[in-house]
Design an enzyme around this catalytic site. Structure first.
Site, PDB file in Angstrom:
ATOM      1  CG  ASP A  76     -30.432 -22.523   5.532  1.00  0.00           C
ATOM      2  OD1 ASP A  76     -31.272 -21.604   5.540  1.00  0.00           O
ATOM      3  OD2 ASP A  76     -29.320 -22.418   4.992  1.00  0.00           O
ATOM      4  CG  ASP A  96     -31.379 -15.738   3.343  1.00  0.00           C
ATOM      5  OD1 ASP A  96     -31.081 -14.560   3.598  1.00  0.00           O
ATOM      6  OD2 ASP A  96     -30.876 -16.370   2.409  1.00  0.00           O
TER       7      ASP A  96
HETATM    8  N1  GLY Z   1     -31.365 -18.978   1.694  1.00  0.00           N
HETATM    9  C1  GLY Z   1     -30.347 -18.922   0.720  1.00  0.00           C
HETATM   10  C2  GLY Z   1     -30.721 -18.167  -0.500  1.00  0.00           C
HETATM   11  O1  GLY Z   1     -31.772 -17.574  -0.572  1.00  0.00           O
HETATM   12  O2  GLY Z   1     -29.932 -18.183  -1.427  1.00  0.00           O
END
Ligand code: GLY
Length: 373
Positions: free
Chosen positions: A97, A158
């Protein structure tokens, strides 16, 4: 003609941007070192800079500054950068992230204000993200320490939104890691029918992909709505950076899956297992991410196709502002109601990423906006 010039609800969008600025202005002094994440009763609480979401409020401040020209939205620019540099130095909650985190804080700062400090810290973050690359498997590990063995290593859809940090550096080795990861994800996380798995188990010793699993979706073989939105937007962005036609194909087809699973009001249920006939709760954040993905795609497809995407984007935006605005909820400091984090943890609440992408969509629909990604 650019797609934003054809957009038909500009006055509504400008009103929404003004509303967003009023909300941000009220919260500006509250979120300096700690940031909003998911609301409780439609009100956010400040959370330590340890989550994947810590940068979204800051990204909204840069959008508000760009829209209004009011430097009040940059009041805490220095504090934001310090908070994000501290997180890197102390290696607090480092994962894939880093892309979300450092793109919407440091890269955005550099792109909007030209501040070289933003660039310096973002480059440090990109270096750390590159350390999560597995050479054999050609992927970026999502969660956990590097070096942990199978079966604890996953890639997740993600990550597609974390790749722009690597592309943005302009360094060939980092851009290659991002492109290789996107190719690996296209072979694993993206199914042959262009639906997506949320996660895929990898064996870091051999680099072999093992099997698809869900983490936030309804079941392993279902389609988690936000994951599908990450795929649409993420592959469109990877196409922008690489020109790889395979990425455009994934983004377009993933968008068709999303469109085909839209309920009547064009705001998806949290997983495509649910429909108007078999409803559950919705995820407005998936809707706003999807709109940004469609609007990014508009720049890369023939005019007729772009016009169709614009129609879908505008229909979703109409539902969001008419049915899911916090205007009806006094005291709320979010923008959109009925977002979802996990089904049993943060459902039917405001989500700061849903708010960010809603605001980004408003910017994309009203002007020639230069993206932070
Ligand atoms: N990237 C984490 C979510 O979308 O919950």
């Amino acid at each position: 003609m650019e797609v934003w010039e054809k957009s038909v609800y500009k006055k509504d969008y400008e009103r929404e941007l003004q509303y967003a600025e009023d909300i941000i202005m009220k919260s500006l002094n509250r979120y300096v070192w700690e940031y909003p994440h998911v609301s409780t009763g439609n009100r956010y609480v400040p959370e330590k800079n340890e989550l994947w979401t810590s940068s979204f409020f800051i990204g909204m401040c840069f959008l508000a500054y760009e829209h209004s020209g009011d430097s009040i939205f940059l009041t805490y620019e220095k504090e934001y950068l310090q908070s994000f540099e501290d997180r890197l130095i102390k290696k607090r909650h480092i994962s894939h992230d880093l892309g979300f985190l450092y793109t919407l804080s440091c890269v955005a700062d550099y792109k909007v204000t030209g501040n070289p400090e933003g660039k310096r810290i973002a480059l440090m973050a990109a270096e750390m993200l590159a350390e999560r690359y597995n050479e054999k498997g050609r992927y970026i590990q999502a969660w956990g320490e590097m070096g942990i063995p199978y079966p604890n290593v996953k890639i997740i859809i993600d990550t597609m939104l974390n790749l722009p940090l690597l592309y943005w550096t302009g360094e060939a080795d980092k851009a290659a890691m991002a492109e290789n990861h996107a190719e690996t994800a296209a072979r694993t996380l993206v199914r042959p029918d262009y639906t997506t798995y949320h996660t895929y188990l990898m064996d870091p010793a051999t680099g072999k992909a093992v099997c698809g699993k869900t983490h936030q979706g309804h079941r392993d073989e279902s389609v988690w709505a936000r994951g599908q939105a990450w795929a649409v937007y993420g592959y469109a962005l990877s196409y922008r950076y690489t020109g790889n036609p395979g990425f455009l194909k994934v983004a377009e087809n993933a968008a068709e899956v999303f469109i085909g699973n839209m309920p009547e009001n064009r705001v998806p249920y949290w997983d495509f297992d649910f429909t108007d006939e078999n409803p559950d709760i919705r995820d407005t954040s998936a809707a706003s991410i999807f709109v940004c993905g469609l609007l990014e795609l508009c720049a890369h497809v023939p005019e007729e196709q772009a016009d169709r995407y614009l129609c879908y984007a505008e229909a979703t935006m109409k539902s969001l502002r008419e049915q899911y605005s916090t205007r009806q909820i006094p005291g709320s400091d979010g923008l959109l109601t009925e977002g979802m984090y996990h089904r049993n943890d943060g459902a039917e609440e405001c989500t700061i990423w849903g708010d960010y992408f809603y605001m980004e969509a408003l910017m994309r629909l009203t002007r020639d906006w230069k993206m932070y990604w």
